[in-house]
Scaffold this motif. Structure first.
Motif, PDB file in Angstrom:
ATOM      1  N   GLU A  42      12.626  23.839 144.383  1.00 18.33           N
ATOM      2  CA  GLU A  42      13.958  23.692 144.975  1.00 18.33           C
ATOM      3  C   GLU A  42      14.174  22.258 145.460  1.00 18.33           C
ATOM      4  OE1 GLU A  42      16.421  25.201 148.926  1.00 18.33           O
ATOM      5  OE2 GLU A  42      14.711  26.375 148.202  1.00 18.33           O
ATOM      6  N   PHE A  43      13.141  21.677 146.064  1.00 18.57           N
ATOM      7  CA  PHE A  43      13.243  20.301 146.552  1.00 18.57           C
ATOM      8  C   PHE A  43      13.538  19.330 145.415  1.00 18.57           C
ATOM      9  CE2 PHE A  43      10.873  16.281 147.369  1.00 18.57           C
ATOM     10  CZ  PHE A  43      11.740  15.755 148.317  1.00 18.57           C
ATOM     11  N   LEU A  44      12.885  19.525 144.277  1.00 15.81           N
ATOM     12  CA  LEU A  44      13.080  18.624 143.140  1.00 15.81           C
ATOM     13  C   LEU A  44      14.497  18.711 142.576  1.00 15.81           C
ATOM     14  CD1 LEU A  44       9.675  19.064 141.283  1.00 15.81           C
ATOM     15  CD2 LEU A  44      10.481  17.021 142.478  1.00 15.81           C
ATOM     16  N   ARG A  45      15.191  19.799 142.859  1.00 14.02           N
ATOM     17  CA  ARG A  45      16.579  19.939 142.391  1.00 14.02           C
ATOM     18  C   ARG A  45      17.570  19.264 143.334  1.00 14.02           C
ATOM     19  NH1 ARG A  45      14.801  25.385 140.763  1.00 14.02           N
ATOM     20  NH2 ARG A  45      15.466  26.207 142.788  1.00 14.02           N
ATOM     21  N   GLN A  46      17.085  18.713 144.460  1.00 12.02           N
ATOM     22  CA  GLN A  46      17.977  18.152 145.483  1.00 12.02           C
ATOM     23  C   GLN A  46      18.013  16.625 145.467  1.00 12.02           C
ATOM     24  OE1 GLN A  46      16.896  19.737 149.313  1.00 12.02           O
ATOM     25  NE2 GLN A  46      17.015  21.858 148.642  1.00 12.02           N
ATOM     26  N   ASP A  47      17.910  16.004 144.307  1.00  8.15           N
ATOM     27  CA  ASP A  47      17.931  14.546 144.195  1.00  8.15           C
ATOM     28  C   ASP A  47      16.885  13.910 145.105  1.00  8.15           C
ATOM     29  OD1 ASP A  47      18.679  12.000 143.404  1.00  8.15           O
ATOM     30  OD2 ASP A  47      20.249  11.829 144.915  1.00  8.15           O
ATOM     31  N   ALA A  69       4.472  16.080 142.893  1.00  9.33           N
ATOM     32  CA  ALA A  69       4.302  14.640 143.107  1.00  9.33           C
ATOM     33  C   ALA A  69       4.427  13.869 141.799  1.00  9.33           C
ATOM     34  CB  ALA A  69       2.946  14.370 143.756  1.00  9.33           C
ATOM     35  N   ARG A  70       3.886  14.424 140.725  1.00 11.55           N
ATOM     36  CA  ARG A  70       3.989  13.743 139.425  1.00 11.55           C
ATOM     37  C   ARG A  70       5.451  13.626 138.992  1.00 11.55           C
ATOM     38  NH1 ARG A  70      -1.141  16.362 138.548  1.00 11.55           N
ATOM     39  NH2 ARG A  70      -0.155  18.299 137.870  1.00 11.55           N
ATOM     40  N   GLN A  71       6.233  14.669 139.228  1.00  9.26           N
ATOM     41  CA  GLN A  71       7.654  14.611 138.879  1.00  9.26           C
ATOM     42  C   GLN A  71       8.408  13.650 139.795  1.00  9.26           C
ATOM     43  OE1 GLN A  71       9.726  18.299 137.970  1.00  9.26           O
ATOM     44  NE2 GLN A  71       7.779  19.380 137.698  1.00  9.26           N
ATOM     45  N   LEU A  72       8.038  13.618 141.066  1.00 10.06           N
ATOM     46  CA  LEU A  72       8.670  12.688 142.002  1.00 10.06           C
ATOM     47  C   LEU A  72       8.462  11.249 141.564  1.00 10.06           C
ATOM     48  CD1 LEU A  72       7.798  14.203 145.495  1.00 10.06           C
ATOM     49  CD2 LEU A  72      10.085  13.769 144.608  1.00 10.06           C
ATOM     50  N   ARG A  73       7.248  10.947 141.111  1.00  9.30           N
ATOM     51  CA  ARG A  73       6.935   9.584 140.698  1.00  9.30           C
ATOM     52  C   ARG A  73       7.771   9.147 139.494  1.00  9.30           C
ATOM     53  NH1 ARG A  73       6.168   7.326 144.456  1.00  9.30           N
ATOM     54  NH2 ARG A  73       4.227   7.081 145.594  1.00  9.30           N
ATOM     55  N   GLU A  74       8.167  10.091 138.657  1.00  9.44           N
ATOM     56  CA  GLU A  74       9.014   9.751 137.515  1.00  9.44           C
ATOM     57  C   GLU A  74      10.411   9.339 137.965  1.00  9.44           C
ATOM     58  OE1 GLU A  74       9.020  13.119 134.964  1.00  9.44           O
ATOM     59  OE2 GLU A  74       6.902  12.941 134.404  1.00  9.44           O
ATOM     60  N   GLN A  75      10.837   9.826 139.130  1.00 11.73           N
ATOM     61  CA  GLN A  75      12.176   9.540 139.633  1.00 11.73           C
ATOM     62  C   GLN A  75      12.211   8.370 140.606  1.00 11.73           C
ATOM     63  OE1 GLN A  75      14.436  13.093 140.864  1.00 11.73           O
ATOM     64  NE2 GLN A  75      12.778  14.332 140.052  1.00 11.73           N
ATOM     65  N   ASN A  76      11.113   8.162 141.320  1.00 12.46           N
ATOM     66  CA  ASN A  76      11.113   7.144 142.367  1.00 12.46           C
ATOM     67  C   ASN A  76       9.706   6.575 142.515  1.00 12.46           C
ATOM     68  OD1 ASN A  76      11.168   5.657 144.772  1.00 12.46           O
ATOM     69  ND2 ASN A  76      12.661   7.021 145.725  1.00 12.46           N
TER      70      ASN A  76
END
Length: 234
Positions: A42-47, A69-76
Motif C-alpha cells: 500500500e505504501f508503494l502505491r502512495q508515491d 526497499a528494492r522498489q523504493l530505490r528504483e524510484q528514489n
C-alpha cells in the motif's frame, strides 16, 4: 520540512516510532511531515518517491521490507532507508539497497535519534549543486545529486549521470572545488566519484553505479577515509 514515512505492520510499533519522531522534533527544533502505513505494498502505491526518510520494518506479511526497499530505490536514489527490525542477519543484504542504518527492536529513542541526526546530515550533504553543462548538442542543467561520477579523458570532462552521459570541456579540479561540501571524492586523478552511488570496493577498484573505477595508490588512503566518513554519517 523533511518527509518521513513509518512502514510497519504492527500498530504498537508505528505508534512508538511516531512518538519518538515527535519527541525528536521538540528536542531539536525541527518539523517533520510524518506518514504511517501498515502495509508495504500500500505504501508503494502512495508515491513514496517524495519521502526523504523511510523507517521500514523488514518482516511484514505480503511484500516484505527488503523487497519494498528494492522498489523504493528504483524510484528514489536519494531517500534515506532505516530498517527497524529484530533480524540483525539482514544487515548485509541491506547494503544492496544502500540502507543507512539498522535499528533492532525494541527501539530505543536515543538510538533512533542518533540515526535521524545522521540521516539529516546525509540529506544536507546530498542536496545537490546546480550544474550547467555545455556540450556539442546544447546546454543542459543538471543537479549534482544525479551525477554518478565525473571522468577526465583526453581533455574532455565526461559526466556519467542518472540521465545519461554528457561530454563537455573543463577542469576536474575546478569541478572538485565547485562541489566541495558535497558527497564527491577523487579515487584517482581522472575520476571524481559521487559516494552516494558507491556500491563497494573490490581490490583496487571502487564500484560506482555498476562501473569499476581504479583507486590509485596515492589517493587510496584519503579516498577510503572519505568513504568511511560518508557512510559513517560524520
Amino acid at each position: 520540512m523533511l518527509q518521513i514515512a513509518v512502514v510497519d505492520d504492527e500498530r504498537e510499533q508505528r505508534t512508538l516510532l511516531e512518538d519518538c519522531l515527535h519527541r525528536y522534533e521538540r528536542e531539536n527544533g525541527v518539523s517533520f511531515g510524518i506518514v504511517s502505513c501498515g502495509d508495504a505494498q500500500e505504501f508503494l502505491r502512495q508515491d513514496p518517491g517524495g519521502f526523504d526518510i523511510v523507517l521500514l520494518d523488514i518482516q511484514m506479511p505480503g511484500l516484505d521490507g527488503m523487497a519494498a526497499a528494492r522498489q523504493l530505490r528504483e524510484q528514489n536514489r536519494r531517500l534515506v532507508l532505516i530498517f527497524i527490525t529484530n533480524m540483525a542477519q539482514f544487515a548485509i543484504e541491506g547494503y544492496a539497497v544502500d540502507a543507512m542504518d539498522f535499528i533492532l527492536k525494541p527501539v530505543s529513542y536515543y538510538r533512533l535519534a542518533a540515526s535521524l541526526t545522521k540521516a539529516r546530515g546525509r540529506l544536507q550533504t546530498e542536496a545537490g549543486v546546480a550544474l550547467v553543462l555545455h556540450t556539442k548538442d546544447g546546454t543542459y542543467h543538471l543537479d549534482s545529486a544525479r551525477v554518478h561520477y565525473i571522468e577526465m579523458f583526453n581533455h574532455h570532462t565526461i559526466f556519467h549521470t542518472e540521465d545519461g552521459v554528457f561530454d563537455t570541456t573543463g577542469s576536474l579540479k575546478k569541478l572538485e572545488e565547485q562541489l566541495a561540501g558535497q558527497s564527491f571524492a577523487r579515487c584517482n586523478n581522472g575520476y571524481l566519484v559521487n559516494l552516494r552511488y558507491v556500491r563497494g570496493v573490490e581490490g583496487s577498484d571502487v564500484v560506482v553505479a555498476g562501473d569499476r573505477l581504479l583507486i590509485s595508490r596515492t589517493r587510496r588512503k584519503a579516498f577510503l577515509q572519505r568513504m568511511s566518513e560518508y557512510f559513517g554519517g560524520q
